[in-house]
Each structure stands twice: as structure tokens, then as C-alpha cells.
Scaffold this motif. Structure first.
Motif, PDB file in Angstrom:
ATOM      1  N   LYS A  23       0.853  -1.190   0.000  1.00  0.00           N
ATOM      2  CA  LYS A  23       0.000   0.000   0.000  1.00  0.00           C
ATOM      3  C   LYS A  23       0.889   1.239   0.000  1.00  0.00           C
ATOM      4  CE  LYS A  23      -3.848  -2.244   0.316  1.00  0.00           C
ATOM      5  NZ  LYS A  23      -4.813  -2.239  -0.751  1.00  0.00           N
ATOM      6  N   THR A  24       0.544   2.235  -0.812  1.00  0.00           N
ATOM      7  CA  THR A  24       1.392   3.417  -0.921  1.00  0.00           C
ATOM      8  C   THR A  24       1.234   4.379   0.245  1.00  0.00           C
ATOM      9  OG1 THR A  24      -0.285   4.487  -2.291  1.00  0.00           O
ATOM     10  CG2 THR A  24       1.485   3.335  -3.429  1.00  0.00           C
ATOM     11  N   ASN A  25       0.099   4.396   0.880  1.00  0.00           N
ATOM     12  CA  ASN A  25      -0.157   5.308   1.992  1.00  0.00           C
ATOM     13  C   ASN A  25      -0.652   4.499   3.189  1.00  0.00           C
ATOM     14  OD1 ASN A  25      -0.580   7.607   3.493  1.00  0.00           O
ATOM     15  ND2 ASN A  25      -2.550   8.059   2.566  1.00  0.00           N
ATOM     16  N   VAL A  26       0.096   4.546   4.286  1.00  0.00           N
ATOM     17  CA  VAL A  26      -0.281   3.802   5.490  1.00  0.00           C
ATOM     18  C   VAL A  26      -0.392   4.773   6.652  1.00  0.00           C
ATOM     19  CG1 VAL A  26       0.367   1.980   7.114  1.00  0.00           C
ATOM     20  CG2 VAL A  26       0.861   1.710   4.682  1.00  0.00           C
ATOM     21  N   LYS A  27      -1.564   4.800   7.268  1.00  0.00           N
ATOM     22  CA  LYS A  27      -1.798   5.639   8.447  1.00  0.00           C
ATOM     23  C   LYS A  27      -1.895   4.738   9.667  1.00  0.00           C
ATOM     24  CE  LYS A  27      -4.488   8.929   5.807  1.00  0.00           C
ATOM     25  NZ  LYS A  27      -5.816   9.488   5.577  1.00  0.00           N
ATOM     26  N   ILE A  28      -1.438   5.260  10.801  1.00  0.00           N
ATOM     27  CA  ILE A  28      -1.518   4.510  12.054  1.00  0.00           C
ATOM     28  C   ILE A  28      -2.357   5.316  13.037  1.00  0.00           C
ATOM     29  CG2 ILE A  28      -0.257   3.500  13.981  1.00  0.00           C
ATOM     30  CD1 ILE A  28       2.172   3.322  12.114  1.00  0.00           C
ATOM     31  N   LYS A  29      -3.426   4.708  13.510  1.00  0.00           N
ATOM     32  CA  LYS A  29      -4.276   5.320  14.535  1.00  0.00           C
ATOM     33  C   LYS A  29      -4.007   4.591  15.843  1.00  0.00           C
ATOM     34  CE  LYS A  29      -6.817   7.882  11.737  1.00  0.00           C
ATOM     35  NZ  LYS A  29      -7.109   9.269  11.836  1.00  0.00           N
ATOM     36  N   LYS A  30      -3.773   5.355  16.903  1.00  0.00           N
ATOM     37  CA  LYS A  30      -3.509   4.758  18.217  1.00  0.00           C
ATOM     38  C   LYS A  30      -4.710   4.963  19.123  1.00  0.00           C
ATOM     39  CE  LYS A  30       1.432   5.291  17.969  1.00  0.00           C
ATOM     40  NZ  LYS A  30       2.661   5.656  18.645  1.00  0.00           N
ATOM     41  N   TYR A  31      -5.085   3.907  19.796  1.00  0.00           N
ATOM     42  CA  TYR A  31      -6.191   3.958  20.743  1.00  0.00           C
ATOM     43  C   TYR A  31      -5.663   3.558  22.101  1.00  0.00           C
ATOM     44  CZ  TYR A  31      -9.064   4.463  16.648  1.00  0.00           C
ATOM     45  OH  TYR A  31      -9.609   4.943  15.489  1.00  0.00           O
ATOM     46  N   GLY A  32      -6.249   4.058  23.142  1.00  0.00           N
ATOM     47  CA  GLY A  32      -5.810   3.878  24.524  1.00  0.00           C
ATOM     48  C   GLY A  32      -5.400   2.473  24.906  1.00  0.00           C
ATOM     49  N   ASN A  33      -5.342   2.252  26.179  1.00  0.00           N
ATOM     50  CA  ASN A  33      -4.892   0.975  26.725  1.00  0.00           C
ATOM     51  C   ASN A  33      -5.674  -0.187  26.146  1.00  0.00           C
ATOM     52  OD1 ASN A  33      -3.081   2.351  28.296  1.00  0.00           O
ATOM     53  ND2 ASN A  33      -4.403   2.386  30.084  1.00  0.00           N
ATOM     54  N   TYR A  34      -4.956  -1.255  25.906  1.00  0.00           N
ATOM     55  CA  TYR A  34      -5.524  -2.444  25.295  1.00  0.00           C
ATOM     56  C   TYR A  34      -4.976  -3.649  26.028  1.00  0.00           C
ATOM     57  CZ  TYR A  34      -6.486  -5.926  21.670  1.00  0.00           C
ATOM     58  OH  TYR A  34      -6.918  -7.017  20.984  1.00  0.00           O
ATOM     59  N   LEU A  38      -3.566 -12.810  26.436  1.00  0.00           N
ATOM     60  CA  LEU A  38      -2.416 -13.573  26.902  1.00  0.00           C
ATOM     61  C   LEU A  38      -1.238 -12.702  27.328  1.00  0.00           C
ATOM     62  CD1 LEU A  38      -2.493 -16.376  24.190  1.00  0.00           C
ATOM     63  CD2 LEU A  38      -3.439 -16.444  26.494  1.00  0.00           C
ATOM     64  N   SER A  39      -1.376 -11.399  27.247  1.00  0.00           N
ATOM     65  CA  SER A  39      -0.288 -10.485  27.572  1.00  0.00           C
ATOM     66  C   SER A  39      -0.350 -10.047  29.033  1.00  0.00           C
ATOM     67  CB  SER A  39      -0.359  -9.248  26.674  1.00  0.00           C
ATOM     68  OG  SER A  39       0.635  -8.321  27.042  1.00  0.00           O
ATOM     69  N   LYS A  40       0.816  -9.953  29.661  1.00  0.00           N
ATOM     70  CA  LYS A  40       0.888  -9.465  31.030  1.00  0.00           C
ATOM     71  C   LYS A  40       1.241  -7.982  31.068  1.00  0.00           C
ATOM     72  CE  LYS A  40       1.829 -13.831  33.038  1.00  0.00           C
ATOM     73  NZ  LYS A  40       2.108 -15.012  32.793  1.00  0.00           N
ATOM     74  N   ASN A  41       1.491  -7.407  29.902  1.00  0.00           N
ATOM     75  CA  ASN A  41       1.836  -5.993  29.802  1.00  0.00           C
ATOM     76  C   ASN A  41       0.564  -5.160  29.846  1.00  0.00           C
ATOM     77  OD1 ASN A  41       2.736  -3.458  29.206  1.00  0.00           O
ATOM     78  ND2 ASN A  41       3.763  -4.018  27.314  1.00  0.00           N
ATOM     79  N   LYS A  42       0.453  -4.292  30.829  1.00  0.00           N
ATOM     80  CA  LYS A  42      -0.756  -3.476  30.970  1.00  0.00           C
ATOM     81  C   LYS A  42      -0.620  -2.119  30.298  1.00  0.00           C
ATOM     82  CE  LYS A  42      -2.111  -5.744  35.213  1.00  0.00           C
ATOM     83  NZ  LYS A  42      -2.397  -5.658  36.617  1.00  0.00           N
ATOM     84  N   LYS A  43       0.518  -1.849  29.629  1.00  0.00           N
ATOM     85  CA  LYS A  43       0.758  -0.548  29.026  1.00  0.00           C
ATOM     86  C   LYS A  43       0.652  -0.568  27.503  1.00  0.00           C
ATOM     87  CE  LYS A  43       3.638   1.050  32.789  1.00  0.00           C
ATOM     88  NZ  LYS A  43       4.897   1.642  33.199  1.00  0.00           N
ATOM     89  N   SER A  44       0.231  -1.653  26.910  1.00  0.00           N
ATOM     90  CA  SER A  44       0.146  -1.694  25.457  1.00  0.00           C
ATOM     91  C   SER A  44      -1.084  -0.936  24.965  1.00  0.00           C
ATOM     92  CB  SER A  44       0.122  -3.131  24.953  1.00  0.00           C
ATOM     93  OG  SER A  44      -1.029  -3.796  25.382  1.00  0.00           O
ATOM     94  N   GLU A  45      -0.988  -0.449  23.726  1.00  0.00           N
ATOM     95  CA  GLU A  45      -2.085   0.273  23.102  1.00  0.00           C
ATOM     96  C   GLU A  45      -2.526  -0.486  21.859  1.00  0.00           C
ATOM     97  OE1 GLU A  45      -1.442   4.935  23.482  1.00  0.00           O
ATOM     98  OE2 GLU A  45       0.169   3.955  22.396  1.00  0.00           O
TER      99      GLU A  45
END
Length: 52
Positions: A23-34, A38-45
């Protein structure tokens, strides 16, 4: 569109590079905590990679 979490492998920048191969244009949208089931990381988005 790809839903991803910020602490995943490959990294955010590596995944963007991969998507940019198709894809020629890639946008990244970030949303709060996720909390991945199975993850123990509480800081991922949640990240949405949107390719056009």
C-alpha cells in the motif's frame, strides 16, 4: 486494515514497512490501553494500520 498491539513483534515501524510494500499510503491510529488476553503488559495500546 490491521489491528495490532503496540508491544507486539514485529515492531510498529517494521509492520508499517511491510504494509508499505503493498500500500502506498499507510496511516496509524492509536487507541488507549488495550489488554490482550495472553499479555501481562498493561501498558500496550491498540494500533490500527490503515493502508490505501
Amino acid at each position: 486494515m490491521v489491528s495490532y498491539r503496540s508491544d507486539g513483534i514485529p515492531s510498529e515501524s517494521e509492520l508499517k514497512e511491510l504494509i508499505c510494500q503493498y500500500k502506498t499510503n499507510v496511516k496509524i491510529k492509536k487507541y488507549g490501553n488495550y489488554k490482550y488476553a495472553l499479555s501481562k503488559n498493561k501498558k500496550s495500546e491498540e494500533l490500527l494500520f490503515i493502508g490505501e
